[in-house]
Design a protein around this motif. Structure first.
Motif, PDB file in Angstrom:
ATOM      1  N   ARG A  26       0.831  -1.209   0.000  1.00  0.00           N
ATOM      2  CA  ARG A  26       0.000   0.000   0.000  1.00  0.00           C
ATOM      3  C   ARG A  26       0.868   1.264   0.000  1.00  0.00           C
ATOM      4  NH1 ARG A  26      -3.471  -3.622   2.797  1.00  0.00           N
ATOM      5  NH2 ARG A  26      -5.506  -3.722   1.759  1.00  0.00           N
ATOM      6  N   LEU A  29       2.008   1.777  -3.586  1.00  0.00           N
ATOM      7  CA  LEU A  29       0.949   2.345  -4.419  1.00  0.00           C
ATOM      8  C   LEU A  29       0.738   3.834  -4.159  1.00  0.00           C
ATOM      9  CD1 LEU A  29      -1.684  -0.531  -4.269  1.00  0.00           C
ATOM     10  CD2 LEU A  29      -0.219   0.080  -6.200  1.00  0.00           C
ATOM     11  N   SER A  35       3.262   5.044  -9.171  1.00  0.00           N
ATOM     12  CA  SER A  35       1.966   5.062  -8.488  1.00  0.00           C
ATOM     13  C   SER A  35       0.860   5.662  -9.349  1.00  0.00           C
ATOM     14  CB  SER A  35       2.080   5.825  -7.165  1.00  0.00           C
ATOM     15  OG  SER A  35       2.541   7.154  -7.392  1.00  0.00           O
ATOM     16  N   ASP A  38      -0.884   2.849 -10.734  1.00  0.00           N
ATOM     17  CA  ASP A  38      -1.132   1.771  -9.769  1.00  0.00           C
ATOM     18  C   ASP A  38      -0.226   0.576 -10.048  1.00  0.00           C
ATOM     19  OD1 ASP A  38      -2.958   3.182  -8.340  1.00  0.00           O
ATOM     20  OD2 ASP A  38      -4.717   2.282  -9.273  1.00  0.00           O
ATOM     21  N   ALA A  87      -1.960  -4.583 -12.270  1.00  0.00           N
ATOM     22  CA  ALA A  87      -1.919  -3.549 -13.304  1.00  0.00           C
ATOM     23  C   ALA A  87      -1.484  -4.118 -14.649  1.00  0.00           C
ATOM     24  CB  ALA A  87      -0.986  -2.417 -12.878  1.00  0.00           C
ATOM     25  N   ARG A 116      -9.569  -4.903  -8.491  1.00  0.00           N
ATOM     26  CA  ARG A 116      -9.252  -4.179  -9.712  1.00  0.00           C
ATOM     27  C   ARG A 116      -9.882  -4.854 -10.925  1.00  0.00           C
ATOM     28  NH1 ARG A 116      -5.118  -0.888 -11.122  1.00  0.00           N
ATOM     29  NH2 ARG A 116      -4.039  -1.350  -9.187  1.00  0.00           N
TER      30      ARG A 116
END
Length: 295
Positions: A26, A29, A35, A38, A87, A116
């Motif tokens: 976290r 991210l 970032s 993501d 991602a 996601r």
């Protein structure tokens, strides 16, 4: 067969990698270099890249280019090894009509990635599973595999590559983008200390030269098609990196403190990242993209 002590050491290492990413993801991210996308991997400032978002996508773009035309439409299967928060899974799924599976050792990453995929409307042909990519099921076999900044965590790269090759279909491609050791200044104490801090901080299990890896791949039935040096496109020595170096240098003056800090995921990331920057700038390490094909 593996000895009980080897199995125990392997399990301990895998658990340390999982804990490292569970604790740090976290923060990656929120504050990481990529970032804006993501993504957890590094940005590449290749020709034509003008902003951090494009830099974060550059690795994915290079991977997609090398898989273009290699994965059958509709029935193709692609595996992302060490997929992070998904991602690259999403990027691959958007670029090709294929079933894309990601695997991550981190429970935290798997949970974020699942959300996601659902939000992107891709849950029907993409999935992310939590597990060790060195211990994949024998089936299914894949048309392509991708690994971005992940195989260095494997306790044994030779064993991993043999396992992955067995799960690639003939003609299937394995695309890797990772840090590779060079032979420059081998044996120099400063180099060995730097690489030791990198290994300890970032929970590195396998650090090899490209030539060593190519030999492993050949033994496993994989032919090296491409070796692309991307080191020059990294942004090294940013102000925050220099600030981290100063903090760690100060910590290093206190007896035993660095050794204690490297056991804490937050500090381990800083220690490993600082060593990586030093290794890359001195060309003791190089960031390279490799493409291999199952013969």
């Amino acid at each position: 067969m593996r000895s009980q002590s080897t199995e125990s050491a392997t399990t301990e290492h895998v658990n340390r990698v999982a804990d490292y990413y569970d604790a740090n993801t976290r923060r990656f991210l929120r504050f990481g270099e990529s970032s804006s996308n993501d993504a957890i991997h590094r940005g590449l400032w290749t020709p034509g890249v003008t902003n951090p978002t494009e830099a974060a996508d550059a690795v994915n773009r290079l991977v997609v280019e090398r898989l273009s035309g290699q994965v059958p439409a509709g029935e193709g299967r692609v595996l992302d090894l060490g997929c992070g928060v998904g991602a690259t899974v999403v990027r691959l799924a958007r670029a090709m009509d294929a079933q894309v599976t990601g695997v991550t050792i981190s429970r935290v990453q798997a949970e974020i990635a699942e959300k996601r995929l659902a939000a992107e409307g891709l849950a029907d042909r993409c999935q992310v599973v939590q597990g060790d990519f060195a211990r994949l099921p024998a089936e299914p076999r894949y048309h392509a595999m991708v690994a971005i900044e992940s195989v260095v965590h494997a306790p044994s790269l030779a064993e991993l590559i043999s396992s992955l090759a067995a799960r690639l279909l003939p003609g299937g491609r394995l695309v890797l983008c990772d840090d590779w050791m060079t032979g420059k200044d081998r044996g120099l104490p400063a180099r060995e200390r730097c690489l030791g801090r990198f290994r300890a901080g970032w929970r590195i299990g396998s650090l090899h030269t490209v030539a060593e890896f190519a030999a492993m791949g050949e033994s496993a039935g994989l032919r090296l098609l491409e070796d692309l040096d991307l080191t020059a496109y990294l942004r090294l020595g940013r102000p925050r990196d220099r600030a981290i170096d100063l903090v760690l240098a100060a910590a290093g003056t206190l007896p035993g403190l660095r050794g204690r800090l490297v056991e804490m995921p937050f500090w381990a990331n800083l220690i490993g990242g600082s060593a990586l920057q030093a290794g890359l700038s001195r060309r003791w390490l190089e960031y390279r993209l490799l493409v291999l094909e199952r013969v």
